[in-house]
Design a protein around this motif. Structure first.
Motif: not given
Length: 312
Positions: A237-261
């Protein structure tokens, strides 16, 4: 080596599974056999992955679950000991430890998963009550939906009653009792889960904000919607902020990305960071994890995350 902040106590309720991952150009059709390009087996399960992510990010983590008295259970105990995660996970003599089949597209890194929770499917509110002291002593409590929803709800109730910050990751997507929303300081769905919970599309950032509003209307404190390669939306209710993705290199496996976050976000919140900064930290954890194969083994250390944030 990760330095643990013992004041940053995190309690996570969830499941452990042994991940059995296959790389291939596509999934086979029914009755078809295709050749794969890679294979790996290792520790997984949303809750356990989040526990590893949070521990490597510096949190003092206790993981609440159930496992079997079997080879995969031994894998779980060894993984938690190696990562410095305190386990509160009794071993069943009758039910096996969970397992997950993971297909990873060897060109795009996208994945599909079948998960069997095993002994953790028997987690009950009474089991969670037995771990109440651990939850009450934490600064942050995290849970998901791979174990029964009644157990997740009980954990959130105990945490809320004790004034512990609550994070609910509604994954995999399924209907939940309306009472759960009011127990969530933070709800962290991905696009698919957010759409399933609200019946609204999440095709654009404006869509995500409308979904966030719908979740706030149900009693959630903050909706933190992960958007894959588009980053995440922090919305209250106070803030609505888009946080762009941060790239650390080539994406090779998105499994577990949500868990990492989620694990990174929990660790940063537990050490007292501003919630938006904590969400950025979680995004950096995920940004590094997707450049590596696997789930728990892909989680970065806090030093790696701090280095990525310093360059952003």
């Amino acid at each position: 080596m990760t330095t643990t902040d013992n004041s940053a106590r995190i309690a996570i309720l969830g499941i452990f599974v042994a991940d059995v991952a296959f790389l291939a150009p596509r999934l086979p059709k029914i009755g078809e056999t295709i050749a794969g390009s890679g294979f790996a087996m290792g520790p997984g399960g949303k809750g356990s992955n989040q526990a590893v992510a949070a521990a490597r990010a510096g949190g003092a983590v206790t993981f609440i679950s159930k496992i079997g008295r079997d080879t995969f259970g031994d894998m779980a105990l060894a993984a938690w000991a190696r990562e410095g995660v305190t386990a509160r996970a009794p071993q069943s003599a009758t039910d096996p430890t969970g397992a997950a089949f993971i297909y990873v597209n060897d060109q795009t890194g996208e994945n599909a998963v079948i998960v069997y929770p095993g002994a953790a499917a028997t987690l009950s509110p009474a089991d969670v009550d037995e771990a109440a002291a651990v939850i009450e002593a934490a600064r942050v409590f995290v849970t998901q939906l791979e174990q029964p929803v009644a157990a997740a709800r009980r954990g959130l109730e105990i945490a809320r009653r004790a004034g512990v910050t609550t994070i609910f990751n509604p994954a995999p997507a399924e209907p939940v009792p309306e009472a759960i929303y009011g127990l969530c300081d933070y709800i962290v769905p991905n696009e698919t889960e957010a759409a399933a919970l609200t019946g609204l599309p999440v095709d654009t950032l404006d869509d995500a904000r409308r979904v966030g509003d719908a979740l706030l209307a149900r009693g959630v404190g903050t909706a933190l919607i992960t958007l894959g390669g588009r980053g995440a939306l922090f919305h209250n209710r106070d803030r609505s902020i888009h946080l762009p993705a941060l790239s650390a290199g080539t994406v090779i496996d998105t499994t577990g990305a949500g868990d990492a976050f989620v694990g990174g976000f929990a660790a940063a919140l537990a050490r007292g960071e501003d919630p938006v900064a904590a969400a950025r930290f979680g995004g950096a954890v995920a940004g590094i994890a997707v450049t590596r194969r696997g789930t728990a083994p892909a989680m970065p250390t806090r030093a790696e995350v701090d280095a990525l944030l310093a360059k952003a």
